[in-house]
Enzyme design. Structure first.
Site, PDB file in Angstrom:
ATOM      1  N   LYS A  81       0.850  -1.197   0.000  1.00  0.00           N
ATOM      2  CA  LYS A  81       0.000   0.000   0.000  1.00  0.00           C
ATOM      3  C   LYS A  81       0.884   1.245   0.000  1.00  0.00           C
ATOM      4  O   LYS A  81       1.921   1.272   0.678  1.00  0.00           O
ATOM      5  CB  LYS A  81      -0.892  -0.049   1.240  1.00  0.00           C
ATOM      6  CG  LYS A  81      -1.943   1.032   1.366  1.00  0.00           C
ATOM      7  CD  LYS A  81      -2.789   0.743   2.607  1.00  0.00           C
ATOM      8  CE  LYS A  81      -3.850   1.783   2.850  1.00  0.00           C
ATOM      9  NZ  LYS A  81      -4.661   1.454   4.060  1.00  0.00           N
ATOM     10  N   SER A 155      -9.306   1.336   3.546  1.00  0.00           N
ATOM     11  CA  SER A 155      -8.606   2.179   2.608  1.00  0.00           C
ATOM     12  C   SER A 155      -7.621   1.417   1.731  1.00  0.00           C
ATOM     13  O   SER A 155      -7.079   1.958   0.762  1.00  0.00           O
ATOM     14  CB  SER A 155      -7.844   3.264   3.375  1.00  0.00           C
ATOM     15  OG  SER A 155      -6.916   2.688   4.295  1.00  0.00           O
ATOM     16  N   SER A 179      -9.407  -1.090   7.694  1.00  0.00           N
ATOM     17  CA  SER A 179      -8.939  -1.026   6.311  1.00  0.00           C
ATOM     18  C   SER A 179      -8.226  -2.288   5.839  1.00  0.00           C
ATOM     19  O   SER A 179      -8.033  -2.476   4.637  1.00  0.00           O
ATOM     20  CB  SER A 179      -7.999   0.169   6.142  1.00  0.00           C
ATOM     21  OG  SER A 179      -8.681   1.378   6.384  1.00  0.00           O
TER      22      SER A 179
END
Length: 588
Positions: A81, A155, A179
């Site tokens: 990420k 997210s 997330s």
């Protein structure tokens, strides 16, 4: 490996380690996968490593194996990420104005590299890891891998899609409010959120520094455990790191929300799948209903309390100097932290301490929790219209976990009729990570879930599945109302055994009335798929006393379908015993 099927980190590492495959061959396959999926969702990525550099890294792994090194992740491609530092790639946190070039990789990246894994790129995310939806990024919206009308979850959106699409064997995400779990549920994945401090967060752009965890998405529970074996361990360079510990669960009591506290936001499929998951668990564990109000109150502190100010602190300088560089929804969530008082913070800390004591006492009554990962999911279009309210719904069962210092592992629990995933999350006290993985494994064995549905690789159109039971069946007088709308035949099915069928009186052409009844039976029907506009025009032509509602099929899934008002039964003939409208017409 072939096509866009999912990959196994363990299988790749074993093949490379024993010489059955080379890391270079794995990388060539990975590069082909990446190129193929770029035609469908390039917005999964914010940055990717240079192919030549990846081939060089793979060749170096082959050399290390040849030299006799043991590498638990030999040649395994993974993604990170883009709020986790990877040397040689910019870190943006999905905000170009914030971007910087890190001097070194995060500790977790260094440990994975030492174990033989190769990072192929940085994935998209809700900006500054603020959101559970995946729609808040200037780099585009990574959509659900199985139905691109729906959100991927956030997210850690890009990380989940990269694994679900088979681009990498695992991907790192992060988790402050869920997330690392919500995207796992929506994309039929395993999502491991370790105990706070079990994995180093050195090199992570913080959301809430005191709560943040780096997580992993994988296709298999064994792969998540393999990554945990590499990453778990104290890091003196991380102020929030803790010595690794592994505690067992005390027994076989699984806590679930009281029935009156279960919220599915009108999603009957999610409710059905959760009940199925509990039934599978009940084969080996005692299911205990608990009061979750204290957990929900703790969850409210994350976005409705002073922890918002911790998010503000993470990007305070950018918020002050260039607020328009921040996504409007993210800015709306974070900006209130600038005006919060120290007294509000301390009152929040005091209340959280009280709720923590309540949560600790909960472990005397149950050994672990099994909650829905989310109560529902949403289309991208819905989230764009109501970005904060619907996001909040997705966090109902996740927001409290880090605040109350718990570990969690999210696993699949079935597919919805729209092909998106539903999941459950096993939650335990801090340091119960390995025990939760074992519990999740036992559940997956009992549940025996089918493999995920096919990926959505086409130009998907938002559609609705419609069940018909009478005059709209193929060969019947009103079937043209479907064919004229280019409806696609899905299949012939039966309802759940909770319906009665009546032949309405004086209906031209003859039509049935389908009525829900506990003393009912399975009724034959056909299911068709229409685009939204065609479905809307079809519904507009349905005459009373008939209506379009929700019909439950024999496998527990739900579709739209014909139902009837009570007045439809006046003078009607009960034909339930015939099992369907075709049999009735034949009997005449």
């Amino acid at each position: 490996m072939s096509g866009l099927t999912r990959q196994s980190a363990g299988a790749i590492a074993q093949a490379v380690s024993c010489g059955a495959a080379s890391a270079l061959a794995v990388m060539e396959e990975t590069l082909a996968r990446l190129a193929a999926y770029d035609a469908h969702q390039p917005q999964v990525w914010i940055a990717r490593a240079d192919p030549a550099a990846l081939r060089k890294a793979a060749a170096a792994i082959d050399a290390r194996i040849a030299a006799g090194e043991h590498l638990p992740l030999a040649g395994v491609p993974f993604a990170a990420k883009d709020n986790i530092d990877v040397a040689g790639l910019e870190t943006t946190a999905a905000c170009p104005a914030f971007a910087y070039q890190p001097e070194r990789s995060a500790t977790v990246i260094e440990r994975l590299k030492a174990a033989g894994a190769i990072c192929v790129g940085k994935t998209n995310l809700d900006q500054f890891a603020t959101g559970l939806v995946g729609t808040r990024s200037p780099y585009g919206i990574p959509r659900n891998a199985y139905n691109r009308d729906y959100v991927s979850g956030g997210s850690s959106s890009g990380s989940a899609v990269a694994v679900a699409a088979g681009l990498v064997a695992f991907a790192l995400g992060t988790d402050t409010a869920g997330s690392g779990r919500v995207p796992a549920a929506f994309n039929h994945l395993v999502g491991l959120k370790p105990t706070k401090g079990r994995w180093s967060t050195q090199g992570l752009v913080p959301a809430c520094r005191s709560l943040d965890c780096i997580t992993v998405f994988a296709d298999r529970l064994e792969d998540a455990a393999l990554v945990d074996g590499v990453l778990a361990g104290f890091d003196a360079q991380d102020a929030w790191s803790r010595p690794t510990a592994n505690i067992p669960l005390g027994g076989r009591r699984i806590g679930v929300p009281r029935r009156d506290q279960r919220q599915f936001f009108g999603d009957v499929e999610a409710e059905y799948l959760y009940e199925g998951a509990l039934a599978a668990l009940a084969q080996d564990y005692e299911i205990v209903a608990i009061d979750i109000d204290p957990l929900l109150e703790a969850a409210q502190l994350l976005y409705g309390g002073p922890w918002v100010a911790e998010r503000t602190a993470a990007i305070a300088s950018l918020l002050e100097s260039n607020p328009l560089a921040i996504d409007p929804v993210v800015r709306e969530v974070i900006a209130p932290g600038r005006t919060m008082l120290a007294t509000e913070l301390w009152n929040g800390i005091y209340r959280l301490a009280e709720l923590t004591r309540v949560a600790e006492a909960m472990w005397d009554a149950v050994d672990a929790l099994a909650f829905p990962t989310t109560g529902t999911s949403y289309r991208v279009a819905e989230l764009l219209e109501a970005p904060i309210a619907l996001n909040s719904n997705l966090g109902r069962y996740t927001n409290f976990v880090n605040l109350l210092d718990m570990a969690a592992v999210a696993v699949p629990a079935g597919a919805k009729s729209n092909n998106t995933g539903f999941g459950i999350t096993f939650i335990g006290p801090a340091h119960s990570d390995k025990a939760l993985i074992a519990l999740a494994g036992a559940y997956l064995t009992s549940a025996a879930l089918p493999p995920p549905p096919p990926l959505d690789l086409g130009e998907h159109m938002d559609t609705v599945k419609l069940a018909v039971v009478g005059a709209h069946l193929e060969g019947m007088p009103l079937h043209w109302q479907l064919t004229s709308r280019n409806a696609t035949f899905v299949g012939a099915f039966e309802t759940a055994p909770t319906y009665r069928l009546y032949a309405m009186a004086d209906s031209v052409p003859p039509k049935p009335a389908l009525v829900h009844a506990e003393d009912g039976a399975a009724i034959a029907l056909e299911v068709y798929e229409l685009d939204m506009a065609s479905f809307g025009s079809f519904v507009a032509e349905v005459p009373p006393p008939l209506a379009i509602g929700t019909v439950t099929l024999a496998d527990g899934s739900s579709v739209k379908g014909f139902v009837a008002e009570p007045r439809a039964l006046a003078g009607a003939e009960d034909i339930t015993h015939l099992g369907g409208w075709r049999a009735y017409i034949a009997s005449r």
